[in-house]
Design a protein around this motif. Structure first.
Motif, PDB file in Angstrom:
ATOM      1  N   ASP A 130       1.035  -1.276   0.078  1.00  0.00           N
ATOM      2  CA  ASP A 130      -0.011  -0.041   0.063  1.00  0.00           C
ATOM      3  C   ASP A 130       0.730   1.248  -0.111  1.00  0.00           C
ATOM      4  O   ASP A 130       0.224   2.410   0.157  1.00  0.00           O
ATOM      5  N   GLY A 131       2.171   1.167  -0.296  1.00  0.00           N
ATOM      6  CA  GLY A 131       3.110   2.191  -0.302  1.00  0.00           C
ATOM      7  C   GLY A 131       3.612   2.802   1.148  1.00  0.00           C
ATOM      8  O   GLY A 131       4.566   3.562   1.073  1.00  0.00           O
ATOM      9  N   ARG A 132       3.304   2.048   2.239  1.00  0.00           N
ATOM     10  CA  ARG A 132       3.834   2.523   3.351  1.00  0.00           C
ATOM     11  C   ARG A 132       5.213   2.308   3.706  1.00  0.00           C
ATOM     12  O   ARG A 132       5.559   1.216   3.295  1.00  0.00           O
ATOM     13  N   GLN A 133       5.882   3.280   3.934  1.00  0.00           N
ATOM     14  CA  GLN A 133       7.333   3.058   4.337  1.00  0.00           C
ATOM     15  C   GLN A 133       7.818   2.945   5.755  1.00  0.00           C
ATOM     16  O   GLN A 133       7.329   3.545   6.680  1.00  0.00           O
ATOM     17  N   TYR A 134       8.630   1.814   5.922  1.00  0.00           N
ATOM     18  CA  TYR A 134       9.356   1.623   7.202  1.00  0.00           C
ATOM     19  C   TYR A 134      10.610   1.795   7.264  1.00  0.00           C
ATOM     20  O   TYR A 134      11.599   1.244   6.289  1.00  0.00           O
ATOM     21  N   VAL A 135      11.139   2.201   8.321  1.00  0.00           N
ATOM     22  CA  VAL A 135      12.662   2.168   8.609  1.00  0.00           C
ATOM     23  C   VAL A 135      12.801   1.833  10.035  1.00  0.00           C
ATOM     24  O   VAL A 135      12.112   2.345  11.036  1.00  0.00           O
ATOM     25  N   PRO A 151      21.304   0.825  24.086  1.00  0.00           N
ATOM     26  CA  PRO A 151      20.410   1.444  22.703  1.00  0.00           C
ATOM     27  C   PRO A 151      19.047   0.747  22.658  1.00  0.00           C
ATOM     28  O   PRO A 151      19.171  -0.517  23.067  1.00  0.00           O
ATOM     29  N   TYR A 152      18.023   1.272  21.935  1.00  0.00           N
ATOM     30  CA  TYR A 152      16.783   0.654  22.010  1.00  0.00           C
ATOM     31  C   TYR A 152      16.167   0.667  20.633  1.00  0.00           C
ATOM     32  O   TYR A 152      16.697   1.751  19.738  1.00  0.00           O
ATOM     33  N   LEU A 153      15.390  -0.148  20.059  1.00  0.00           N
ATOM     34  CA  LEU A 153      14.847  -0.259  18.818  1.00  0.00           C
ATOM     35  C   LEU A 153      13.688   0.523  18.581  1.00  0.00           C
ATOM     36  O   LEU A 153      12.870   0.608  19.533  1.00  0.00           O
ATOM     37  N   VAL A 154      13.821   1.304  17.402  1.00  0.00           N
ATOM     38  CA  VAL A 154      12.812   1.944  17.109  1.00  0.00           C
ATOM     39  C   VAL A 154      12.203   1.642  15.643  1.00  0.00           C
ATOM     40  O   VAL A 154      13.130   1.544  14.768  1.00  0.00           O
ATOM     41  N   VAL A 155      10.866   1.940  15.417  1.00  0.00           N
ATOM     42  CA  VAL A 155      10.420   1.575  13.889  1.00  0.00           C
ATOM     43  C   VAL A 155       9.487   2.685  13.655  1.00  0.00           C
ATOM     44  O   VAL A 155       8.710   3.038  14.446  1.00  0.00           O
ATOM     45  N   ALA A 156       9.940   3.407  12.638  1.00  0.00           N
ATOM     46  CA  ALA A 156       8.947   4.689  12.085  1.00  0.00           C
ATOM     47  C   ALA A 156       8.380   4.227  10.846  1.00  0.00           C
ATOM     48  O   ALA A 156       9.025   3.299   9.899  1.00  0.00           O
ATOM     49  N   ARG A 168       7.676   4.668  16.735  1.00  0.00           N
ATOM     50  CA  ARG A 168       7.167   3.774  17.902  1.00  0.00           C
ATOM     51  C   ARG A 168       8.501   3.086  18.582  1.00  0.00           C
ATOM     52  O   ARG A 168       9.437   2.768  17.832  1.00  0.00           O
ATOM     53  N   ARG A 169       8.949   3.304  19.834  1.00  0.00           N
ATOM     54  CA  ARG A 169       9.533   2.164  20.461  1.00  0.00           C
ATOM     55  C   ARG A 169       9.130   0.948  20.623  1.00  0.00           C
ATOM     56  O   ARG A 169       8.027   0.680  21.159  1.00  0.00           O
ATOM     57  N   VAL A 170       9.641  -0.016  20.114  1.00  0.00           N
ATOM     58  CA  VAL A 170       9.164  -1.373  19.880  1.00  0.00           C
ATOM     59  C   VAL A 170       8.867  -2.007  21.285  1.00  0.00           C
ATOM     60  O   VAL A 170       7.791  -2.644  21.433  1.00  0.00           O
ATOM     61  N   THR A 171       9.869  -1.941  22.204  1.00  0.00           N
ATOM     62  CA  THR A 171       9.750  -2.687  23.490  1.00  0.00           C
ATOM     63  C   THR A 171      10.757  -2.151  24.745  1.00  0.00           C
ATOM     64  O   THR A 171      11.463  -1.351  24.126  1.00  0.00           O
TER      65      THR A 171
END
Length: 474
Positions: A130-135, A151-156, A168-171
């Motif tokens: 659907d065109g949504r881009q993740y990093v 360091p902590y995991l982030v997904v935007a 979002r910070r995943v956990t």
């Protein structure tokens, strides 16, 4: 003149002639030796591969050092490309966008979860149908230069190139001083996003975990351990195949190179050994005394495994120590159920040369698997490396490589100086390159080592076509 004087004069003449002959002999031997040395050790420097890249350009255009680049294409609109890289001078990652198939790129600062912290790096990107881009990337809990313990995991994610970021910070940490490290992200045909990464679960126990999101990255499931039998797993790669099927691979101290499959959306995995890994450092590169630290980019320089899913095939490309003590790009091919089908080198292997930092991508439209890497073929000293690409339809027979661009990179700079000095991985290796493929074209991004106006290592991009590859064969 007495007889004695005549004899002495004749003796002196013979001595001079002897010295002259000896001098001529020495000079002749020296000249011959120099000629032999010249013929033996002289070598021309130039890759034998043709240059065929289109729209080759500096993508990052930024001061400092940009490394560890990843790129993905929109499955529904292949001309839309999204990429990200590390950044050394600013507390951020960099993101790059193209909406015309790589002919032009725009660059910007990447998203952040907390504006008071800063990016550690290791970006991985994906684009949904659907065109949504993740990093996916990691942020540092304390914004200072140099390594940080937590360091902590982030997904935007964003709905498209001009969309607003959802970050979002995943956990949260699993233990005191817990860390997240080196993520990989992929999106299945059903729109579910999967992220896998290295996570500290005990003072001396880190492993690979997986989380997923079905709502565009707004919420993420609690991370699940892939397999507790893995020993110091690292350098993970993932490829979602739809219908809740996820493939995952990486490096560990038990298997060497391992691969796994989940058919229940990442809740459980079946694992197997993918390939041996001579000189494997997985057991030691993360361990510091009694502790494990997030140092994959600093000390775990390794085979850069990349997963791609094709028609009835699962492809795993990686780098391995070859029998002639050089680095070789290699491929392992599996059936969808992970039955081994083939394993062997990528491209020509007759000349002693290094092929390192490989990346691969599958073009669903043409059925080709592309692979790109730095290649020192053309320099017997293996100091110059040309960013080159090749492709295959069956995994066994590879096309003659093509160079994306003419200029070479310094292999010594790539191996020794392509480091992040700043907010990213201080003293870390920045050797990852990016590759995506669609509609008969491969879009590659790599690290260029030329000093371009004082900008040091830059991210360059270029495109290769399947037609150019076919024209150069035979």
């Amino acid at each position: 003149m007495s007889t004695a004087e005549g004899l002495a004069r004749r003796a002196r003449g013979r001595a001079r002639r002897k010295l002259l002959i000896e001098a001529i002999a020495v000079l002749g031997a020296t000249a011959i030796g120099a000629g032999v040395v010249f013929l033996v050790y002289r070598h021309s420097i130039g890759s034998p591969w043709h240059v065929a890249g289109m729209a080759v350009q500096n993508v990052s255009h930024a001061e400092g050092i940009q490394t560890e680049v990843a790129v993905a294409a929109d499955p529904s609109h292949p001309s839309v490309l999204f990429a990200a890289s590390n950044e050394s001078l600013e507390p951020e990652i960099r993101v790059y966008s193209s909406t015309n198939g790589g002919r032009r790129w725009s660059a910007a600062a990447g998203p952040t979860f907390n504006p008071n912290t800063c990016a550690w790096g290791d970006p991985s990107v994906a684009v949904a149908r659907d065109g949504r881009q993740y990093v996916a990337f990691t942020e540092k809990s304390i914004c200072i230069q140099g390594p940080d313990l937590t360091p902590y995991l982030v997904v935007a994610s964003r709905p498209g190139p001009q969309g607003k970021w959802t970050v979002r910070r995943v956990t949260r940490p699993a233990v005191k001083f817990g860390f997240d490290d080196k993520p990989a992200i992929s999106v299945g045909g059903d729109g579910r996003a999967y992220v896998a990464w290295s996570r500290l679960l005990g003072r001396a126990y880190q492993t690979t975990v997986v989380s997923s999101s079905s709502d565009g990255g707004k919420t993420w499931t609690p991370p699940r351990v892939v397999d507790r039998k893995l020993a110091q797993p690292q350098l993970v790669t993932v490829a979602a195949a739809g219908r809740r099927t996820l493939y995952i691979a990486g490096v560990d101290a038990r298997y060497g190179l391992w691969i796994g499959r989940s058919t229940d959306g990442g809740r459980s995995f079946a694992l197997r050994r993918a390939a041996p890994l001579p000189g494997n450092r997985a057991s030691t590169c993360l361990v510091f005394g009694k502790f494990v630290l997030p140092q994959q980019a600093v000390r775990c320089l390794g085979p850069n495994p990349t997963l791609s899913v094709g028609r009835g095939r699962v492809y795993l490309t990686y780098d391995v120590n070859g029998p002639d003590l050089t680095q070789d790009a290699a491929l392992a091919v599996f059936s969808p159920s992970l039955k081994p089908m083939w394993r062997g080198p990528i491209g020509p292997t007759k000349k002693k040369a290094d092929q390192f930092w490989p990346a691969s991508a599958y073009d669903a439209q043409t059925g080709r698997l592309w692979a790109c890497f730095y290649d020192t073929t053309g320099d017997s000293d293996r100091r110059h490396a040309w960013f080159s690409c090749t492709a295959t339809r069956d995994g066994r027979q590879w096309a003659t490589p093509l160079r994306v661009t003419g200029p070479s990179a310094s292999a010594e700079v790539l191996w020794e100086d392509a480091r992040i000095y700043g907010f990213g991985d201080n003293g870390g290796w920045g050797g990852y390159v990016g590759l995506t493929a669609a509609n008969g074209k491969a879009h590659a991004l790599w690290v260029d080592t030329r000093d371009l106006g004082g900008n040091q290592e830059e991210i360059f991009g270029g495109t290769l076509s399947a037609r150019a590859l076919e024209q150069r064969q035979g």
